[in-house]
Design a protein around this motif. Structure first.
Motif, PDB file in Angstrom:
ATOM      1  N   PRO A  48       0.835  -1.196   0.000  1.00 31.83           N
ATOM      2  CA  PRO A  48       0.000   0.000   0.000  1.00 31.83           C
ATOM      3  C   PRO A  48       0.876   1.255   0.000  1.00 31.83           C
ATOM      4  N   TYR A  49       0.513   2.219  -0.831  1.00 31.54           N
ATOM      5  CA  TYR A  49       1.260   3.475  -0.845  1.00 31.54           C
ATOM      6  C   TYR A  49       0.368   4.610  -1.324  1.00 31.54           C
ATOM      7  N   ALA A  50       0.845   5.812  -1.053  1.00 29.88           N
ATOM      8  CA  ALA A  50       0.172   7.028  -1.512  1.00 29.88           C
ATOM      9  C   ALA A  50       1.224   8.129  -1.573  1.00 29.88           C
ATOM     10  N   LEU A  51       0.869   9.215  -2.226  1.00 23.39           N
ATOM     11  CA  LEU A  51       1.707  10.408  -2.232  1.00 23.39           C
ATOM     12  C   LEU A  51       0.990  11.473  -1.410  1.00 23.39           C
ATOM     13  N   VAL A  52       1.713  12.102  -0.506  1.00 24.13           N
ATOM     14  CA  VAL A  52       1.165  13.204   0.293  1.00 24.13           C
ATOM     15  C   VAL A  52       1.976  14.434  -0.064  1.00 24.13           C
ATOM     16  N   ASN A  53       1.327  15.357  -0.762  1.00 19.39           N
ATOM     17  CA  ASN A  53       2.020  16.547  -1.282  1.00 19.39           C
ATOM     18  C   ASN A  53       3.320  16.161  -1.987  1.00 19.39           C
ATOM     19  N   GLY A  54       3.226  15.093  -2.785  1.00 22.62           N
ATOM     20  CA  GLY A  54       4.357  14.666  -3.597  1.00 22.62           C
ATOM     21  C   GLY A  54       5.356  13.758  -2.912  1.00 22.62           C
ATOM     22  N   LYS A  55       5.180  13.494  -1.613  1.00 21.15           N
ATOM     23  CA  LYS A  55       6.100  12.632  -0.879  1.00 21.15           C
ATOM     24  C   LYS A  55       5.499  11.229  -0.774  1.00 21.15           C
ATOM     25  N   ARG A  56       6.291  10.230  -1.153  1.00 18.91           N
ATOM     26  CA  ARG A  56       5.812   8.847  -1.184  1.00 18.91           C
ATOM     27  C   ARG A  56       5.750   8.272   0.227  1.00 18.91           C
ATOM     28  N   ILE A  57       4.612   7.677   0.568  1.00 12.90           N
ATOM     29  CA  ILE A  57       4.389   7.033   1.852  1.00 12.90           C
ATOM     30  C   ILE A  57       3.981   5.592   1.550  1.00 12.90           C
ATOM     31  N   PHE A  58       4.640   4.608   2.180  1.00 15.16           N
ATOM     32  CA  PHE A  58       4.258   3.218   1.971  1.00 15.16           C
ATOM     33  C   PHE A  58       4.511   2.415   3.232  1.00 15.16           C
ATOM     34  N   ALA A  59       3.810   1.279   3.340  1.00 15.93           N
ATOM     35  CA  ALA A  59       3.926   0.407   4.509  1.00 15.93           C
ATOM     36  C   ALA A  59       3.567  -1.015   4.097  1.00 15.93           C
ATOM     37  N   LYS A  60       3.624  -1.933   5.056  1.00 15.11           N
ATOM     38  CA  LYS A  60       3.311  -3.333   4.770  1.00 15.11           C
ATOM     39  C   LYS A  60       1.815  -3.577   4.670  1.00 15.11           C
ATOM     40  N   THR A  61       1.016  -2.837   5.455  1.00 11.56           N
ATOM     41  CA  THR A  61      -0.434  -3.020   5.432  1.00 11.56           C
ATOM     42  C   THR A  61      -1.118  -1.686   5.148  1.00 11.56           C
ATOM     43  N   ALA A  62      -2.362  -1.764   4.718  1.00 12.98           N
ATOM     44  CA  ALA A  62      -3.128  -0.549   4.433  1.00 12.98           C
ATOM     45  C   ALA A  62      -3.310   0.280   5.703  1.00 12.98           C
TER      46      ALA A  62
END
Length: 81
Positions: A48-62
Protein backbone atom coordinates in the motif's frame (compact mmCIF):
# COMPACT_ATOMS: atom_id res chain seq x y z
CA UNK A 1 -5.06 27.12 6.12
CA UNK A 2 -3.29 25.05 3.50
CA UNK A 3 -4.36 22.23 1.29
CA UNK A 4 -2.93 18.74 1.44
CA UNK A 5 -3.13 16.54 -1.64
CA UNK A 6 -3.14 12.78 -1.12
CA UNK A 7 -2.76 10.88 -4.37
CA UNK A 8 -3.51 7.19 -4.70
CA UNK A 9 -3.20 4.81 -7.61
CA UNK A 10 -6.40 2.97 -8.48
CA UNK A 11 -4.39 -0.27 -8.34
CA UNK A 12 -2.79 0.45 -4.98
CA UNK A 13 -3.32 -1.92 -2.08
CA UNK A 14 -4.24 1.13 0.04
CA UNK A 15 -7.66 0.91 -1.57
CA UNK A 16 -8.43 -2.01 0.77
CA UNK A 17 -9.74 0.74 3.06
CA UNK A 18 -11.88 3.74 2.13
CA UNK A 19 -9.03 6.21 2.47
CA UNK A 20 -10.78 9.08 0.68
CA UNK A 21 -13.80 9.20 2.98
CA UNK A 22 -11.71 8.65 6.11
CA UNK A 23 -9.14 11.36 5.43
CA UNK A 24 -11.49 13.94 3.94
CA UNK A 25 -13.84 13.59 6.95
CA UNK A 26 -10.98 13.82 9.44
CA UNK A 27 -9.07 16.63 7.72
CA UNK A 28 -11.05 19.31 5.86
CA UNK A 29 -7.74 20.52 4.39
CA UNK A 30 -7.18 17.20 2.57
CA UNK A 31 -8.21 16.28 -0.95
CA UNK A 32 -7.74 12.66 -2.02
CA UNK A 33 -7.17 12.20 -5.74
CA UNK A 34 -7.28 8.81 -7.41
CA UNK A 35 -5.25 8.30 -10.59
CA UNK A 36 -4.97 5.36 -12.94
CA UNK A 37 -1.19 5.44 -12.54
CA UNK A 38 1.27 7.48 -10.47
CA UNK A 39 4.30 6.17 -12.39
CA UNK A 40 5.89 4.16 -9.58
CA UNK A 41 5.75 1.00 -11.65
CA UNK A 42 4.88 -2.08 -9.71
CA UNK A 43 4.86 -0.64 -6.18
CA UNK A 44 1.04 -0.49 -6.14
CA UNK A 45 0.85 -4.27 -6.56
CA UNK A 46 3.43 -4.99 -3.84
CA UNK A 47 2.47 -2.72 -0.95
CA UNK A 48 0.00 0.00 0.00
CA UNK A 49 1.26 3.48 -0.85
CA UNK A 50 0.17 7.03 -1.51
CA UNK A 51 1.71 10.41 -2.23
CA UNK A 52 1.17 13.20 0.29
CA UNK A 53 2.02 16.55 -1.28
CA UNK A 54 4.36 14.67 -3.60
CA UNK A 55 6.10 12.63 -0.88
CA UNK A 56 5.81 8.85 -1.18
CA UNK A 57 4.39 7.03 1.85
CA UNK A 58 4.26 3.22 1.97
CA UNK A 59 3.93 0.41 4.51
CA UNK A 60 3.31 -3.33 4.77
CA UNK A 61 -0.43 -3.02 5.43
CA UNK A 62 -3.13 -0.55 4.43
CA UNK A 63 -3.74 0.34 8.10
CA UNK A 64 -0.04 1.05 8.72
CA UNK A 65 0.08 3.14 5.57
CA UNK A 66 -2.97 5.13 6.68
CA UNK A 67 -1.27 5.85 10.02
CA UNK A 68 1.86 7.08 8.21
CA UNK A 69 -0.27 9.20 5.89
CA UNK A 70 -1.96 10.81 8.90
CA UNK A 71 1.45 11.54 10.44
CA UNK A 72 2.62 13.17 7.20
CA UNK A 73 -0.60 15.22 6.97
CA UNK A 74 -0.04 16.48 10.52
CA UNK A 75 3.54 17.41 9.65
CA UNK A 76 2.38 19.25 6.51
CA UNK A 77 -0.31 21.11 8.47
CA UNK A 78 2.30 22.37 10.95
CA UNK A 79 3.67 24.51 8.14
CA UNK A 80 0.39 26.41 7.97
CA UNK A 81 -0.16 26.73 11.73
Amino acid sequence: MGIIIVEICDGSLIRAIDIADLLEAEYPEVAVLESTCLSFCGICARRPYALVNGKRIFAKTAEECLDLIRQRIEKELEIYA
